[in-house]
Design an enzyme around this catalytic site. Structure first.
Site, PDB file in Angstrom:
ATOM      1  CG  HIS A 240      11.094   6.147   7.392  1.00  0.00           C
ATOM      2  ND1 HIS A 240      12.189   5.600   7.992  1.00  0.00           N
ATOM      3  CD2 HIS A 240      10.358   5.087   6.930  1.00  0.00           C
ATOM      4  CE1 HIS A 240      12.133   4.280   7.899  1.00  0.00           C
ATOM      5  NE2 HIS A 240      11.037   3.935   7.254  1.00  0.00           N
ATOM      6  CG  HIS A 279      15.402   6.063  16.315  1.00  0.00           C
ATOM      7  ND1 HIS A 279      14.724   4.925  16.677  1.00  0.00           N
ATOM      8  CD2 HIS A 279      15.729   5.918  15.002  1.00  0.00           C
ATOM      9  CE1 HIS A 279      14.676   4.114  15.638  1.00  0.00           C
ATOM     10  NE2 HIS A 279      15.259   4.696  14.603  1.00  0.00           N
ATOM     11  CG  ASP A 335      18.482   9.462   8.226  1.00  0.00           C
ATOM     12  OD1 ASP A 335      18.938   8.833   7.259  1.00  0.00           O
ATOM     13  OD2 ASP A 335      17.401   9.179   8.761  1.00  0.00           O
TER      14      ASP A 335
HETATM   15  N1  CMC Z   1      13.929  17.998  16.860  1.00  0.00           N
HETATM   16  C1  CMC Z   1      13.295  18.634  17.870  1.00  0.00           C
HETATM   17  N2  CMC Z   1      12.480  18.021  18.773  1.00  0.00           N
HETATM   18  C2  CMC Z   1      12.320  16.720  18.624  1.00  0.00           C
HETATM   19  C3  CMC Z   1      12.941  15.987  17.592  1.00  0.00           C
HETATM   20  C4  CMC Z   1      13.783  16.674  16.704  1.00  0.00           C
HETATM   21  N3  CMC Z   1      14.405  16.032  15.722  1.00  0.00           N
HETATM   22  N4  CMC Z   1      12.583  14.685  17.681  1.00  0.00           N
HETATM   23  C5  CMC Z   1      11.749  14.593  18.731  1.00  0.00           C
HETATM   24  N5  CMC Z   1      11.600  15.816  19.315  1.00  0.00           N
HETATM   25  C6  CMC Z   1      10.817  16.140  20.510  1.00  0.00           C
HETATM   26  C7  CMC Z   1       9.322  16.063  20.233  1.00  0.00           C
HETATM   27  O1  CMC Z   1       8.829  17.320  19.825  1.00  0.00           O
HETATM   28  C8  CMC Z   1       8.792  15.631  21.578  1.00  0.00           C
HETATM   29  O2  CMC Z   1       8.797  16.752  22.438  1.00  0.00           O
HETATM   30  P1  CMC Z   1       7.600  16.968  23.510  1.00  0.00           P
HETATM   31  O3  CMC Z   1       7.560  15.705  24.338  1.00  0.00           O
HETATM   32  O4  CMC Z   1       7.950  18.187  24.270  1.00  0.00           O
HETATM   33  O5  CMC Z   1       6.339  17.129  22.674  1.00  0.00           O
HETATM   34  C9  CMC Z   1       9.864  14.675  22.112  1.00  0.00           C
HETATM   35  O6  CMC Z   1      11.075  15.099  21.476  1.00  0.00           O
HETATM   36  C10 CMC Z   1       9.596  13.216  21.807  1.00  0.00           C
HETATM   37  O7  CMC Z   1       9.537  13.048  20.399  1.00  0.00           O
HETATM   38  P2  CMC Z   1       8.429  12.299  19.573  1.00  0.00           P
HETATM   39  O8  CMC Z   1       8.065  13.136  18.386  1.00  0.00           O
HETATM   40  O9  CMC Z   1       7.325  11.870  20.490  1.00  0.00           O
HETATM   41  O10 CMC Z   1       9.217  11.034  19.082  1.00  0.00           O
HETATM   42  P3  CMC Z   1       8.709   9.989  18.004  1.00  0.00           P
HETATM   43  O11 CMC Z   1       9.229   8.689  18.453  1.00  0.00           O
HETATM   44  O12 CMC Z   1       7.246  10.102  17.764  1.00  0.00           O
HETATM   45  O13 CMC Z   1       9.435  10.465  16.646  1.00  0.00           O
HETATM   46  C11 CMC Z   1      11.145  10.826  15.055  1.00  0.00           C
HETATM   47  C12 CMC Z   1      10.673   9.968  16.238  1.00  0.00           C
HETATM   48  C13 CMC Z   1      12.396  10.161  14.467  1.00  0.00           C
HETATM   49  C14 CMC Z   1      10.051  10.875  13.988  1.00  0.00           C
HETATM   50  C15 CMC Z   1      11.487  12.239  15.557  1.00  0.00           C
HETATM   51  O14 CMC Z   1      12.508  12.172  16.523  1.00  0.00           O
HETATM   52  C16 CMC Z   1      11.870  13.187  14.439  1.00  0.00           C
HETATM   53  O15 CMC Z   1      10.997  13.794  13.834  1.00  0.00           O
HETATM   54  N6  CMC Z   1      13.203  13.331  14.130  1.00  0.00           N
HETATM   55  C17 CMC Z   1      13.641  14.129  13.002  1.00  0.00           C
HETATM   56  C18 CMC Z   1      13.504  13.336  11.707  1.00  0.00           C
HETATM   57  C19 CMC Z   1      14.561  12.271  11.593  1.00  0.00           C
HETATM   58  O16 CMC Z   1      15.731  12.479  11.830  1.00  0.00           O
HETATM   59  N7  CMC Z   1      14.137  11.072  11.162  1.00  0.00           N
HETATM   60  C20 CMC Z   1      15.041   9.931  10.937  1.00  0.00           C
HETATM   61  C21 CMC Z   1      14.801   8.829  11.907  1.00  0.00           C
HETATM   62  S1  CMC Z   1      16.119   7.593  11.939  1.00  0.00           S
HETATM   63  C22 CMC Z   1      16.139   6.840  10.371  1.00  0.00           C
HETATM   64  C23 CMC Z   1      14.851   6.311   9.932  1.00  0.00           C
HETATM   65  O17 CMC Z   1      14.283   5.431  10.565  1.00  0.00           O
HETATM   66  O18 CMC Z   1      14.373   6.734   8.862  1.00  0.00           O
END
Ligand code: CMC
Length: 402
Positions: A240, A279, A335
């Protein structure tokens, strides 16, 4: 009984009706109270937008004057708090300090005390309880910058600075951070404006993890200081608000642009995460990331380019055309670029999530106020679970256990 559907991570659960922020994740649209984020970033200010988020309409100049006056008046923190700040270790993470300080603040304001909530002070909706709600809001927004600056200065071994008068919200924050006793200190206007826009675009983002935490905590009718402290704790995590710090640590670990392909391969093998990408709601683009990217160039004109910019650009380009990221609809979020600006402006790396938390106090309070004043009163947030543990079994003494 009767519960069949588990919604892990709340992918498909709407827990309330809200009039505050609208997001269309497929179209990459973000609006506060109906106003596009791009228009607000260009024409409004953080404090004016705070009024909009909390009260639902843009203020008249008289309304703005009162609101700004109240917020700035409440920026002063009780002198006793200095001892509290000095109790932290020199290397304490500033988010740990800020989270604790927000909860600590609640101990000063007895009218917000949970023991009075049996009388439903926050939820009555009459003029007296509205005034109590708004006073806590002025205090929390006003003091957020002061607490953040104190967290910064205590680690630098610097004296604390009384909030100045006559400066903007962000100008006052920069003053409290940087002032070293000069008689003619003035924040750089380009950096002050850039930080203000960054504050504005971080002010709210509907039901993200931290806003949800604030509402869940607040639904017990606890005081808003405790609820906002809980939200701040949620924001601290690297998925986050901690992502802006994680992005820079990632870029430092990658080093040269030439190392980007190897990093991308490691992400695809799930050995690494590309921080600042992806996201839950945006599936094409995060509109905030374009605003931040543009602003980075404006800030670099004053500060000089960040040495990690080339690596960030190479990483961005490689990810945007790689099948792994395209297939999963992963694009840069707010971010990805913001950390480069904070770094160029001279903020320490572990202070970046604080720069997310301070403006987000506004959004947390807008949601909290809306919940407190909703028709029918507050319903405590108490989700259910699907139990998958052991069936009934009888206790055995320690001697009988194998
Ligand atoms: N790097 C690599 N793979 C990723 C990433 C990433 N940053 N984000 C998502 N994926 C992959 C994930 O592994 C999954 O793959 P698969 O379907 O093969 O298992 C697919 O993409 C879908 O992702 P998800 O984890 O189901 O997505 P989510 O909605 O649960 O998580 C998230 C969203 C923001 C937590 C995630 O994208 C992430 O961890 N990003 C990196 C951390 C980040 O930048 N966070 C800031 C978010 S924006 C500001 C805020 O709100 O704080």
């Amino acid at each position: 009984k009767g519960l069949r559907v588990q919604d892990k991570g709340f992918l498909n659960t709407a827990v309330l009706r809200s009039k505050i922020t609208y997001i269309d994740g497929d179209a990459g649209i973000l609006r506060y109270r109906g106003y596009p984020i791009e228009q607000l970033a260009l024409q409004s200010s953080h404090l004016e937008t705070a009024y909009l988020l909390i009260y639902g309409s843009l203020p008249t100049s008289a309304q703005y004057k009162v609101f700004q006056g109240e917020v700035m008046h409440h920026s002063v923190v009780h002198a006793d708090a200095e001892q509290f700040f000095r109790s932290f270790r020199y290397d304490a993470h500033p988010m740990a300090i800020l989270t604790s300080a927000l909860a600590y603040l609640g101990s000063y304001y007895s009218e917000a005390n949970p023991s009075l909530q049996g009388q439903n002070l926050f939820t009555k909706g009459d003029a007296a309880s509205l005034a109590i709600i708004d006073k806590q809001i002025f205090r929390l927004i006003g003091k957020a910058t002061t607490l953040a600056a104190m967290a910064y200065r205590v680690r630098q071994g610097r004296d604390f600075v009384t909030p100045p008068t006559g400066l903007s919200y962000t100008g006052s924050f920069l003053y409290q951070m940087d002032h070293l006793g000069e008689t003619d200190y003035k924040p750089n206007p380009v950096l002050e404006k850039a930080l203000d826009v960054l504050f504005l675009i971080h002010a709210d983002h509907e039901l993200n993890a931290s806003a949800t935490t604030v509402l869940q905590t607040g639904s017990s009718l606890v005081d808003p200081y405790s609820a906002v402290a809980a939200g701040c704790a949620s924001l601290y995590g690297p998925l986050h608000g901690g992502a802006n710090e994680a992005v820079i640590r990632m870029l430092i670990s990658i080093g040269r642009p030439g190392n980007v392909p190897a990093f991308i391969e490691a992400v695809k093998k799930r050995e690494k995460v590309l921080s600042g990408f992806g996201h839950r709601v945006y599936k094409t683009s995060d509109p905030r990331s374009f605003i931040v990217r543009k602003m980075a160039d404006e800030v670099f004109e004053v500060t000089g380019k960040d040495e990690l910019l080339e690596t960030a650009m190479a990483l961005h380009e490689a990810a945007m055309k790689d099948e792994y990221f395209v297939k999963r609809k992963l694009a840069p979020n707010v971010d990805f670029w913001s950390g480069l600006i904070y770094r160029a402006m001279g903020f320490p790396l572990d202070f970046f999530p604080v720069l997310f938390a301070v403006p987000r106090v506004v959004g947390w309070l807008a949601h909290w106020r809306q919940m407190m004043l909703q028709d029918g009163g507050v319903k405590i947030w108490r989700p259910r679970q699907i139990y998958v543990g052991a069936p009934k079994r009888d206790y055995v003494t320690m001697e009988q256990r194998v």
